[in-house]
Design a protein around this motif. Structure first.
Motif, PDB file in Angstrom:
ATOM      1  N   UNK A  93       0.822  -1.174   0.063  1.00 21.40           N
ATOM      2  CA  UNK A  93      -0.190   0.136   0.058  1.00 21.40           C
ATOM      3  C   UNK A  93       1.006   1.392  -0.001  1.00 21.40           C
ATOM      4  N   UNK A  94       2.329   1.178   0.324  1.00 19.75           N
ATOM      5  CA  UNK A  94       2.946   2.418   0.110  1.00 19.75           C
ATOM      6  C   UNK A  94       3.646   2.655  -1.289  1.00 19.75           C
ATOM      7  N   UNK A  95       4.008   1.474  -1.916  1.00 17.64           N
ATOM      8  CA  UNK A  95       4.238   1.752  -3.267  1.00 17.64           C
ATOM      9  C   UNK A  95       3.035   1.818  -4.168  1.00 17.64           C
ATOM     10  N   UNK A  96       2.081   0.850  -3.775  1.00 23.36           N
ATOM     11  CA  UNK A  96       0.928   0.709  -4.940  1.00 23.36           C
ATOM     12  C   UNK A  96       1.164  -0.413  -5.848  1.00 23.36           C
ATOM     13  N   UNK A  97       2.482  -0.872  -5.737  1.00 25.40           N
ATOM     14  CA  UNK A  97       2.946  -2.077  -6.840  1.00 25.40           C
ATOM     15  C   UNK A  97       2.293  -3.688  -6.031  1.00 25.40           C
ATOM     16  N   UNK A  98       2.019  -4.543  -7.134  1.00 30.69           N
ATOM     17  CA  UNK A  98       1.996  -5.797  -6.811  1.00 30.69           C
ATOM     18  C   UNK A  98       3.239  -6.571  -6.254  1.00 30.69           C
ATOM     19  N   UNK A  99       3.158  -7.352  -5.349  1.00 26.84           N
ATOM     20  CA  UNK A  99       4.321  -8.002  -4.874  1.00 26.84           C
ATOM     21  C   UNK A  99       4.524  -9.397  -5.352  1.00 26.84           C
ATOM     22  N   UNK A 100       3.709  -9.763  -5.997  1.00 28.70           N
ATOM     23  CA  UNK A 100       4.057 -11.430  -6.518  1.00 28.70           C
ATOM     24  C   UNK A 100       2.959 -11.096  -7.640  1.00 28.70           C
ATOM     25  N   UNK A 101       3.249 -12.292  -8.813  1.00 32.13           N
ATOM     26  CA  UNK A 101       2.191 -12.514  -9.732  1.00 32.13           C
ATOM     27  C   UNK A 101       0.795 -12.772  -9.110  1.00 32.13           C
ATOM     28  N   UNK A 102      -0.244 -12.177  -9.702  1.00 32.27           N
ATOM     29  CA  UNK A 102      -1.458 -12.654  -9.418  1.00 32.27           C
ATOM     30  C   UNK A 102      -1.868 -14.184  -9.913  1.00 32.27           C
ATOM     31  N   UNK A 103      -2.626 -14.531  -8.874  1.00 32.20           N
ATOM     32  CA  UNK A 103      -2.972 -15.826  -9.130  1.00 32.20           C
ATOM     33  C   UNK A 103      -4.624 -15.897  -9.982  1.00 32.20           C
ATOM     34  N   UNK A 104      -4.582 -16.302 -11.079  1.00 33.76           N
ATOM     35  CA  UNK A 104      -5.822 -16.282 -12.070  1.00 33.76           C
ATOM     36  C   UNK A 104      -6.688 -17.550 -11.450  1.00 33.76           C
ATOM     37  N   UNK A 105      -7.866 -17.057 -11.547  1.00 34.96           N
ATOM     38  CA  UNK A 105      -8.855 -17.942 -11.175  1.00 34.96           C
ATOM     39  C   UNK A 105      -8.915 -19.678 -11.675  1.00 34.96           C
TER      40      UNK A 105
END
Length: 517
Positions: A93-105
């Motif tokens: 929430x400080x950088x606004x960047x994702x930390x790992x690849x999103x896990x797709x459904x």
């Protein structure tokens, strides 16, 4: 000076692409912008996306649409969002960047681990969440990263970690509020949302060691999500709706009444039966039939029952591109229109296994009944008839679980352009099938309807639906006896395939074929 008409900026964030457009008060969709999204499968069962790239694509498409609004004579009055469901994102929430690849459904990396939990949890989850455990592991995935991935565990320790689905991720970035939220049409697909109480199933989350403080705040699909950030979109308007894409399509096709159903033909064919605010009569009667929140608005949830056939459009692609029996789906439809019937040929399009009446991944597709007297036109007819039977089986499963009859099927998606297919669906299902034009934009319309039907552009959903064209209706033409005989033949073929694949008899799992009336 020309007065600008109001419109809603609608975003449709799918798995394979991002679409944005303006939805006018007359229901028209204009100034569309589209860009594809990349999905990666680094190893078997793992399906991922870059959430940062997804966000940037969304912003780019929105900016294109916003820039074109004045030339269309339109002024943007609100924003509405629809997204892929049950895809997980973890971000700082400080950088606004994702930390790992999103896990797709579509990810199944935890399926075996979840299967071991099914005997203890499935019954309670079916009753409360509308579905068994299945392969959806969004909370387990997040919890594992919190323990095992240094950047995620570090963000958690520093109180900078956020978790949510794609709607949560986009709303956090788009809205001035910067609150992590989600809505029922998204949360339902994640498997820990209690349909009865509009709350999370805490004990199931604890079993997965997911921390309660990181749960997205539950809102409604039509709600106040704050205003858009002027610094990233160049405008400040209210965000008034957020929906899961399949359910936004249901609303956008005008399926608002109990007993109406939607069939969207894509890679597979989804059938959603609206049941209103009543609970389904037989939840869990079929493994692959789920209860969904169709939409939640004004403190009330409307429900739907959903079943899908996994390989319908993809079966035609396989026949054309891999087997090279036909040029394309249009040719199959044109040839089928020239035949009087299949004359005993039967095509069962279960190329990736069976989902109805039981889940059987090892089941195979089949093509039977051929002789040297058959024609290519009859083969094409049999191919479409197999898809129509698959759709009607989904309808029958929905009806049995819901305890409610369907009185109309509204069709959209690629294969809905086939007149022979929709006639077969009407004949085999015994109810009218209505084809909606421009159905590929139904999700955009649906979330815009949800946003604007609170007095902004329409007084309610009924007025919003009145903007839709009626479409073309295909009426059933078979007698009850002939319809039941054809359905019985199909069910016998499915039972034979199950018998070949598994030991034991499964005939008693088959839902009854529809009778007329």
């Amino acid at each position: 000076m020309t007065m600008l008409q109001q419109a809603i900026l609608a975003i449709d964030e799918g798995t394979s692409g991002t679409r944005a457009a303006l939805v006018r008060a007359d229901g028209g969709v204009t100034a569309p912008a589209y860009a594809p999204l990349k999905v990666t499968t680094p190893r078997h069962g793992v399906v991922e996306q870059d959430a940062d790239a997804l966000l940037e694509t969304t912003l780019t498409m929105c900016r294109k649409v916003i820039a074109s609004a004045p030339a269309e004579g339109l002024e943007i009055a609100a924003l509405a969002l629809t997204t892929q469901r049950a895809t997980g994102v973890l971000w700082d929430t400080e950088t606004g960047r994702s930390l790992v690849p999103a896990m797709v459904w579509q990810d199944t990396r935890f399926s075996e681990e979840l299967k071991a939990l099914s005997p203890h949890w499935d019954r309670a989850l079916i009753e409360r969440a509308g579905r068994p455990i299945g392969a959806r592991a969004i909370y387990l995935w997040a919890a594992r990263h919190m323990r095992n991935t240094p950047c995620v565990s570090d963000a958690l320790k520093k109180n900078r970690l956020a978790f949510g689905t794609v709607d949560s991720w986009l709303l956090w970035h788009l809205s001035e509020v910067r609150q992590v939220v989600t809505t029922p049409t998204n949360a339902t697909s994640c498997g820990a949302y209690d349909l009865r109480t509009h709350s999370y199933i805490d004990e199931w989350l604890r079993a997965q060691e997911f921390p309660e403080e990181l749960l997205p705040v539950l809102r409604e699909d039509a709600d106040d999500f704050g205003h858009t950030r002027r610094d990233i979109l160049g405008m400040r308007v209210p965000i008034m709706a957020s929906m899961g894409d399949q359910l936004a399509g249901l609303v956008g096709l005008g399926c608002h009444d109990s007993g109406q159903a939607m069939c969207v033909h894509g890679t597979g064919s989804f059938v959603d039966l609206v049941i209103g605010q009543e609970r389904p009569a037989r939840p869990g009667a079929f493994e692959a039939t789920f209860t969904m929140t169709a939409w939640r608005k004004g403190g009330r949830s409307n429900l739907a029952v959903e079943t899908y056939a996994a390989t319908t459009g993809s079966a035609l692609n396989w026949l054309c591109n891999d087997m090279r029996w036909f040029d394309d789906a249009r040719q199959i439809s044109a040839l089928a229109a020239m035949a009087d019937g299949a004359r005993g040929i039967r095509f069962v399009p279960t190329l990736t296994g069976l989902r109805q009446p039981v889940m059987e991944p090892a089941a195979r597709a089949s093509l039977t009944g051929l002789s040297m007297t058959h024609t290519r036109e009859e083969l094409a007819y049999a191919v479409l008839e197999g898809i129509a039977h698959s759709v009607v089986s989904c309808v029958e499963a929905d009806e049995l679980v819901a305890g409610k009859r369907m009185h109309e099927l509204v069709a959209g998606g690629g294969l809905s352009s086939s007149d022979p297919l929709l006639r077969m669906q009407a004949d085999l299902g015994g109810v009218p099938v209505r084809r909606m034009p421009d159905a590929e934009r139904a999700s955009l319309r649906g979330t815009a309807f949800m946003a604007g039907a609170r007095g902004l552009m329409w007084s309610d959903l009924s007025e919003a639906r009145s903007t839709l064209p009626r479409g073309e209706t295909f009426e059933p033409s078979l007698s009850d006896d002939e319809r039941l005989a054809r359905r019985a033949g199909w069910q016998a073929a499915i039972s034979d395939e199950i018998g070949r694949t598994r030991a034991g008899a499964y005939e008693n799992h088959l839902p009854p074929a529809r009778s007329g009336g």
